[in-house]
Motif scaffolding. Structure first.
Motif, PDB file in Angstrom:
ATOM      1  N   ASN A  14      30.322  32.337  45.229  1.00 62.73           N
ATOM      2  CA  ASN A  14      30.374  30.966  44.733  1.00 62.73           C
ATOM      3  C   ASN A  14      31.364  30.797  43.591  1.00 62.73           C
ATOM      4  N   PHE A  15      31.676  29.558  43.332  1.00 63.02           N
ATOM      5  CA  PHE A  15      32.745  29.237  42.395  1.00 63.02           C
ATOM      6  C   PHE A  15      32.424  29.577  40.952  1.00 63.02           C
ATOM      7  N   ASN A  16      31.181  29.879  40.622  1.00 58.18           N
ATOM      8  CA  ASN A  16      30.827  30.166  39.236  1.00 58.18           C
ATOM      9  C   ASN A  16      31.648  31.309  38.654  1.00 58.18           C
ATOM     10  N   VAL A  17      31.937  32.312  39.424  1.00 55.73           N
ATOM     11  CA  VAL A  17      32.741  33.433  38.934  1.00 55.73           C
ATOM     12  C   VAL A  17      34.187  32.982  38.746  1.00 55.73           C
ATOM     13  N   SER A  18      34.716  32.253  39.699  1.00 57.78           N
ATOM     14  CA  SER A  18      36.120  31.864  39.618  1.00 57.78           C
ATOM     15  C   SER A  18      36.391  30.781  38.582  1.00 57.78           C
ATOM     16  N   ILE A  19      35.393  29.972  38.225  1.00 57.97           N
ATOM     17  CA  ILE A  19      35.658  28.937  37.216  1.00 57.97           C
ATOM     18  C   ILE A  19      35.807  29.528  35.820  1.00 57.97           C
ATOM     19  N   TYR A  20      35.360  30.753  35.635  1.00 59.15           N
ATOM     20  CA  TYR A  20      35.523  31.438  34.348  1.00 59.15           C
ATOM     21  C   TYR A  20      36.695  32.415  34.379  1.00 59.15           C
ATOM     22  N   SER A  21      37.661  32.171  35.239  1.00 63.87           N
ATOM     23  CA  SER A  21      38.778  33.110  35.399  1.00 63.87           C
ATOM     24  C   SER A  21      39.607  33.272  34.125  1.00 63.87           C
ATOM     25  N   ASP A  22      39.627  32.280  33.266  1.00 63.04           N
ATOM     26  CA  ASP A  22      40.349  32.436  31.997  1.00 63.04           C
ATOM     27  C   ASP A  22      39.712  33.514  31.129  1.00 63.04           C
ATOM     28  N   THR A  23      38.405  33.649  31.230  1.00 62.01           N
ATOM     29  CA  THR A  23      37.669  34.630  30.427  1.00 62.01           C
ATOM     30  C   THR A  23      37.593  35.991  31.112  1.00 62.01           C
ATOM     31  N   ASN A  24      37.210  35.985  32.388  1.00 66.54           N
ATOM     32  CA  ASN A  24      36.977  37.249  33.087  1.00 66.54           C
ATOM     33  C   ASN A  24      38.202  37.774  33.847  1.00 66.54           C
ATOM     34  N   LEU A  25      39.295  36.996  33.861  1.00 60.29           N
ATOM     35  CA  LEU A  25      40.546  37.359  34.534  1.00 60.29           C
ATOM     36  C   LEU A  25      40.371  37.608  36.030  1.00 60.29           C
ATOM     37  N   MET A  26      39.311  37.044  36.594  1.00 59.90           N
ATOM     38  CA  MET A  26      39.065  37.198  38.023  1.00 59.90           C
ATOM     39  C   MET A  26      39.412  35.892  38.738  1.00 59.90           C
ATOM     40  N   THR A  27      40.665  35.775  39.116  1.00 57.95           N
ATOM     41  CA  THR A  27      41.118  34.613  39.877  1.00 57.95           C
ATOM     42  C   THR A  27      40.577  34.719  41.296  1.00 57.95           C
ATOM     43  N   THR A  28      40.774  33.687  42.076  1.00 60.26           N
ATOM     44  CA  THR A  28      40.321  33.755  43.467  1.00 60.26           C
ATOM     45  C   THR A  28      41.016  34.890  44.208  1.00 60.26           C
ATOM     46  N   THR A  29      42.268  35.155  43.891  1.00 59.43           N
ATOM     47  CA  THR A  29      42.984  36.273  44.519  1.00 59.43           C
ATOM     48  C   THR A  29      42.343  37.601  44.143  1.00 59.43           C
ATOM     49  N   ASN A  30      42.067  37.794  42.855  1.00 62.23           N
ATOM     50  CA  ASN A  30      41.429  39.036  42.415  1.00 62.23           C
ATOM     51  C   ASN A  30      40.060  39.211  43.059  1.00 62.23           C
ATOM     52  N   LEU A  31      39.291  38.144  43.109  1.00 69.28           N
ATOM     53  CA  LEU A  31      37.963  38.207  43.723  1.00 69.28           C
ATOM     54  C   LEU A  31      38.055  38.553  45.213  1.00 69.28           C
ATOM     55  N   SER A  32      39.049  37.999  45.878  1.00 66.65           N
ATOM     56  CA  SER A  32      39.194  38.285  47.309  1.00 66.65           C
ATOM     57  C   SER A  32      39.554  39.745  47.545  1.00 66.65           C
ATOM     58  N   LEU A  33      40.310  40.348  46.633  1.00 72.95           N
ATOM     59  CA  LEU A  33      40.654  41.766  46.765  1.00 72.95           C
ATOM     60  C   LEU A  33      39.424  42.657  46.596  1.00 72.95           C
ATOM     61  N   VAL A  34      38.466  42.199  45.796  1.00 72.73           N
ATOM     62  CA  VAL A  34      37.235  42.962  45.586  1.00 72.73           C
ATOM     63  C   VAL A  34      36.256  42.738  46.738  1.00 72.73           C
ATOM     64  N   PHE A  35      36.002  41.470  47.086  1.00 77.26           N
ATOM     65  CA  PHE A  35      34.947  41.151  48.035  1.00 77.26           C
ATOM     66  C   PHE A  35      35.381  41.161  49.499  1.00 77.26           C
ATOM     67  N   GLY A  36      36.652  40.954  49.775  1.00 74.72           N
ATOM     68  CA  GLY A  36      37.120  40.940  51.167  1.00 74.72           C
ATOM     69  C   GLY A  36      36.755  42.201  51.929  1.00 74.72           C
ATOM     70  N   PRO A  37      37.196  43.354  51.456  1.00 74.96           N
ATOM     71  CA  PRO A  37      36.857  44.592  52.166  1.00 74.96           C
ATOM     72  C   PRO A  37      35.354  44.890  52.193  1.00 74.96           C
ATOM     73  N   ILE A  38      34.637  44.507  51.154  1.00 75.19           N
ATOM     74  CA  ILE A  38      33.191  44.752  51.114  1.00 75.19           C
ATOM     75  C   ILE A  38      32.485  43.940  52.197  1.00 75.19           C
ATOM     76  N   LEU A  39      32.889  42.702  52.360  1.00 75.21           N
ATOM     77  CA  LEU A  39      32.214  41.808  53.297  1.00 75.21           C
ATOM     78  C   LEU A  39      32.616  42.022  54.746  1.00 75.21           C
ATOM     79  N   ALA A  40      33.793  42.556  54.987  1.00 73.78           N
ATOM     80  CA  ALA A  40      34.281  42.625  56.368  1.00 73.78           C
ATOM     81  C   ALA A  40      34.781  44.006  56.774  1.00 73.78           C
ATOM     82  N   TRP A  41      34.355  45.049  56.102  1.00 72.72           N
ATOM     83  CA  TRP A  41      34.794  46.399  56.451  1.00 72.72           C
ATOM     84  C   TRP A  41      34.245  46.774  57.816  1.00 72.72           C
ATOM     85  N   SER A  42      35.065  47.409  58.626  1.00 72.64           N
ATOM     86  CA  SER A  42      34.672  47.778  59.980  1.00 72.64           C
ATOM     87  C   SER A  42      34.366  49.273  60.069  1.00 72.64           C
TER      88      SER A  42
END
Length: 73
Positions: A14-42
């Motif tokens: 959810n957007f709660n993590v990405s709306i604090y990207s100025d603080t946590n430095l986790m942009t949507t791109t950074n989040l996708s690099l973390v969660f993409g492989p976790i959610l769709a690893w084969s």
């Protein structure tokens, strides 16, 4: 993607993590690099190629960026 993962992981997108990207430095791109492989690893090693991971990360980024539109309406 979330259909194969626990409810908690779906809620993490959810957007709660990405709306604090100025603080946590986790942009949507950074989040996708973390969660993409976790959610769709084969289990099939041939599916986990750089090309496929790039597509998964792009798709995950879209899911995160459009969370409200996709999951809350």
């Amino acid at each position: 993607m979330c259909f194969h993962s626990p409810e908690m992981e779906c809620n993490t997108l959810n957007f709660n993590v990405s709306i604090y990207s100025d603080t946590n430095l986790m942009t949507t791109t950074n989040l996708s690099l973390v969660f993409g492989p976790i959610l769709a690893w084969s289990d099939d090693a041939q599916m986990n190629t750089l090309v496929n991971i790039t597509l998964i990360n792009t798709f995950t980024e879209i899911l995160i960026a459009r969370y409200t539109e996709l999951f809350l309406k």
